[in-house]
Write an enzyme that holds these catalytic residues in place. Structure first.
Site, short mmCIF file in Angstrom:
data_model
loop_
_atom_site.label_atom_id
_atom_site.label_comp_id
_atom_site.label_asym_id
_atom_site.label_seq_id
_atom_site.Cartn_x
_atom_site.Cartn_y
_atom_site.Cartn_z
N CYS B 51 0.83 -1.21 0.00
CA CYS B 51 0.00 0.00 0.00
C CYS B 51 0.87 1.26 0.00
CB CYS B 51 -0.91 -0.01 1.23
SG CYS B 51 -1.71 1.59 1.55
N CYS B 54 0.48 3.35 3.46
CA CYS B 54 0.91 2.85 4.77
C CYS B 54 2.24 3.49 5.18
CB CYS B 54 1.05 1.32 4.74
SG CYS B 54 -0.50 0.44 5.05
N HIS B 119 -3.98 0.45 8.10
CA HIS B 119 -4.50 0.22 6.75
C HIS B 119 -5.99 -0.12 6.77
CE1 HIS B 119 -4.12 -0.82 2.50
NE2 HIS B 119 -4.75 -1.95 2.72
N ASN B 159 -13.43 10.29 -1.00
CA ASN B 159 -14.08 9.26 -1.81
C ASN B 159 -13.86 7.95 -1.09
OD1 ASN B 159 -14.83 10.95 -3.95
ND2 ASN B 159 -12.81 10.77 -4.88
N SER B 167 -9.27 4.31 -5.10
CA SER B 167 -8.40 3.26 -5.61
C SER B 167 -7.57 2.61 -4.50
CB SER B 167 -7.50 3.82 -6.71
OG SER B 167 -6.89 5.02 -6.29
N HIS B 170 -7.05 2.15 2.13
CA HIS B 170 -6.43 2.83 3.28
C HIS B 170 -7.11 4.20 3.40
CE1 HIS B 170 -2.64 3.34 5.85
NE2 HIS B 170 -3.47 4.34 6.14
N HIS B 172 -8.42 7.73 3.56
CA HIS B 172 -7.78 9.03 3.34
C HIS B 172 -8.79 9.98 2.71
CE1 HIS B 172 -7.57 7.02 -0.58
NE2 HIS B 172 -7.43 8.21 -1.14
N GLN B 174 -8.95 13.98 0.55
CA GLN B 174 -8.14 14.87 -0.26
C GLN B 174 -8.56 16.31 0.02
OE1 GLN B 174 -7.40 13.69 -4.38
NE2 GLN B 174 -8.71 11.89 -4.11
O1 LIG Z 1 -7.69 11.37 -6.86
P1 LIG Z 1 -8.01 9.91 -6.96
O2 LIG Z 1 -8.44 9.32 -5.66
O3 LIG Z 1 -6.90 9.13 -7.62
O4 LIG Z 1 -9.26 9.83 -7.97
C1 LIG Z 1 -10.61 9.82 -7.59
O5 LIG Z 1 -11.03 11.10 -7.11
C2 LIG Z 1 -10.94 12.19 -8.04
C3 LIG Z 1 -11.55 13.41 -7.39
O6 LIG Z 1 -12.91 13.25 -7.06
C4 LIG Z 1 -11.63 11.86 -9.37
O7 LIG Z 1 -11.32 12.87 -10.30
C5 LIG Z 1 -11.19 10.51 -9.92
O8 LIG Z 1 -11.97 10.19 -11.06
C6 LIG Z 1 -11.38 9.44 -8.84
O9 LIG Z 1 -10.96 8.18 -9.33
#
Ligand SMILES: O=P(O)(O)O[C@H]1O[C@H](CO)[C@@H](O)[C@H](O)[C@H]1O
Ligand SMILES: O=P(O)(O)O[C@H]1O[C@H](CO)[C@@H](O)[C@H](O)[C@H]1O
Lengths: 357, 357
Positions: B51, B54, B119, B159, B167, B170, B172, B174
């Protein structure tokens, strides 16, 4: 186009919808370890005894489908709107409750339209002649609801592929008519009207001329239609297909030739889409046109066009997720519309599946 | 609420965003034969050597993570916006090309914030104390970018789950800061300002009072926050979480107690969500608050709140698809917000996974 936009993050404005889209050309280099879609198989039978859309089969609601030969239209057994229900309008006073808890009743009717009796034929697999029959069915429906119902708008749309919420691969579209003009066509109409008042011309006519001149975003073209990845595309391979004649609704297509040209552009785009990643390319597609009833200005400001909104980004299994930032802040895309258009334009109009035979 | 709305199709107005949502209470009876999500497993290790989030592991960009003990923040290796790039603004003349092909450069910075070194811990698994550290990290970031960068807005969002494009399991979130105010907070701010001018009060303060009075859409509540399925919810189990104090940004939380109440409501909601279908409930979540810089009116009109947008509709595997009609015509939902709130409210605040131990 100013080539610096191939390199820097920027926003582009969508004058039709009236919103901005964030473009991040660099971001495609990101590795992908998230969810993958299952690619669609090519091995459907021509008739599936378990399919509620195939001829002669029984539907969930109990009704039996006729032994139809081209298109088949029926009322959705699980309709989102209905013709008969109690009237409702929330109080229109200025107290906080009526301001903040506002609702209105919606009546309407939801139709399902099967494109073909064949369980395994999508638009890309169909002939121009077969697609022309689909267009005629749309025209007849538009005319019928305009003449025989009080509804204000008809939204014709297709959800294709499991990842676009389609629960049956037997190709079909839907048409929802409603007593009100829904959000998206209302926003477009608002902007089309404003543009017309201000510049004394049609936004989509002007845009068509501009794109034919610039030649940077063209995907396909025939005598009747232009298909482009619009300047403001949000979905990776989104296309906007604009009628070359400024017709207001699909009833204004003149004669067989116009319908054929329409069918041809649909055939070309859906074929190119399937060829891009050699899969049955998922998308949502829909036609925007004049309301069934409205003011003269509302009619005049329209210009028939349709939107293809496909989610795939990099392959038959990796799509673009429109999630956190997109939902809470602003639509965001990774490749530029010009890059997407170049790829789509270069693709053959012969379907990859046919070559395999 | 007028109980007829439990039975008829109707639209509800979202005064915060300024749009309408179509509600079809009857439609949940529809059988589902389409795509199913894979339910999330509960069996992640506490540390995963593969990961990139991690502690001590290497990221895609090459950097090595420190041996962090609570939260960990770093610049996204595949950022959608950057601090350094060429300046750009498209021509502002009134010719058709500048009108229809409008763009502007966007600078900014994208951060990733790991919630915990573990994780396998989501917000629902974390203690109030641990979540409080996450909130402190958000506060420090807000303060830092406000003081040390020229950017106008910071969007903090998470997300969660594969179906929301995440993806890496773990946990998190943004934070994207940008030189401009993005579409969604801009639209909300516009409506908050209009409401304030017109009614001389704060829309979310008024709405809070109304929901506490009606008691029809409450999911959870503590001394600092109210969580509801808002009148205008679009996603099946969408919640809006409103601060009881009319604070403008998260820096205005006063002392440890305010942060703890914030952490507690996050813990309650994420736990209830996981309990609903006994799965790690996917969602996108984000905080809306005052811009980092703006006019006094822009600051004053704000009221800190956050949105949880979860896609699941009926089970851990069946989600609501927002596709053809929703994208091309109008957002549409199947269960009423009141039905959703009742189900969420009734759920325990003890996590189902903990009971299984
Ligand atoms: O930034 P990440 O986690 O790689 O990506 C994820 O969040 C982003 C922000 O909402 C999006 O644009 C991506 O399509 C999504 O896969
Ligand atoms: O009507 P269908 O095909 O059953 O359902 C599909 O299309 C509808 C209209 O876009 C959506 O509301 C549903 O979420 C989707 O699954």
């Amino acid at each position: 186009m100013d080539s610096v936009l191939d390199d820097i993050s920027h926003r582009r404005y969508n004058p039709l919808r009236g919103n901005w889209i964030l473009v991040s050309p660099h971001r495609t280099k990101r590795p992908w370890r998230g969810q993958e879609e299952s690619p669609s198989g090519n091995t459907l039978p021509e008739y599936d005894p378990g399919c509620y859309l195939c001829p002669r089969n029984q539907r969930s609601g109990g009704a039996q489908n006729p032994d139809y030969k081209d298109t088949f239209i029926f009322i959705n057994d699980f309709a989102a709107v209905k013709e008969d229900q109690e009237d409702y309008e929330s109080a229109k006073s200025e107290d906080k409750s009526s301001l903040l808890l506002k609702a209105e009743g919606v009546k309407g009717k939801c139709y399902v339209i099967c494109f073909s009796p064949a369980h395994n034929k999508t638009l890309a697999d169909m002939s121009i002649k077969e697609i022309s029959v689909v267009i005629n069915t749309w025209q007849n429906l538009y005319r019928d609801v305009q003449q025989n119902t009080p509804f204000r708008y008809i939204q014709i749309f297709e959800n294709k592929g499991e990842s676009m919420g389609c629960s049956n691969p037997h190709a079909h579209c839907q048409a929802w008519t409603t007593s009100h003009l829904p959000e998206e066509p209302a926003a477009e109409l608002h902007n089309l009207i404003e543009y017309r008042r201000r510049h004394n011309s049609c936004m989509l006519c002007d845009y068509l001329v501009l794109e034919l001149e610039k030649k940077e975003r063209i995907v396909a073209e025939n005598d009747g239609w232009l298909a482009i990845c619009p300047w403001w595309a949000f979905w990776p391979f989104e296309t906007l297909v604009i009628s070359k004649k400024c017709i207001k609704n699909i009833l204004e297509l003149e004669g067989e030739r116009d319908v054929e040209l329409f069918a041809e552009i649909i055939s070309i785009i859906t074929t190119k889409y399937d060829n891009l990643f050699e899969t049955k390319f998922p998308y949502s597609m829909g036609i925007h046109q004049a309301p069934l009833r409205g003011t003269d200005e509302e009619h005049a400001a329209n210009h028939v066009h349709f939107h293809f909104l496909p989610p795939l980004l990099r392959s038959a299994t990796v799509k673009k997720f429109q999630v956190g930032y997109e939902l809470l802040a602003e639509p965001q895309r990774d490749i530029t519309p010009e890059q997407a258009a170049r790829r789509l334009q270069a693709l053959s109009t012969e379907l990859y599946r046919d070559k395999l035979d």
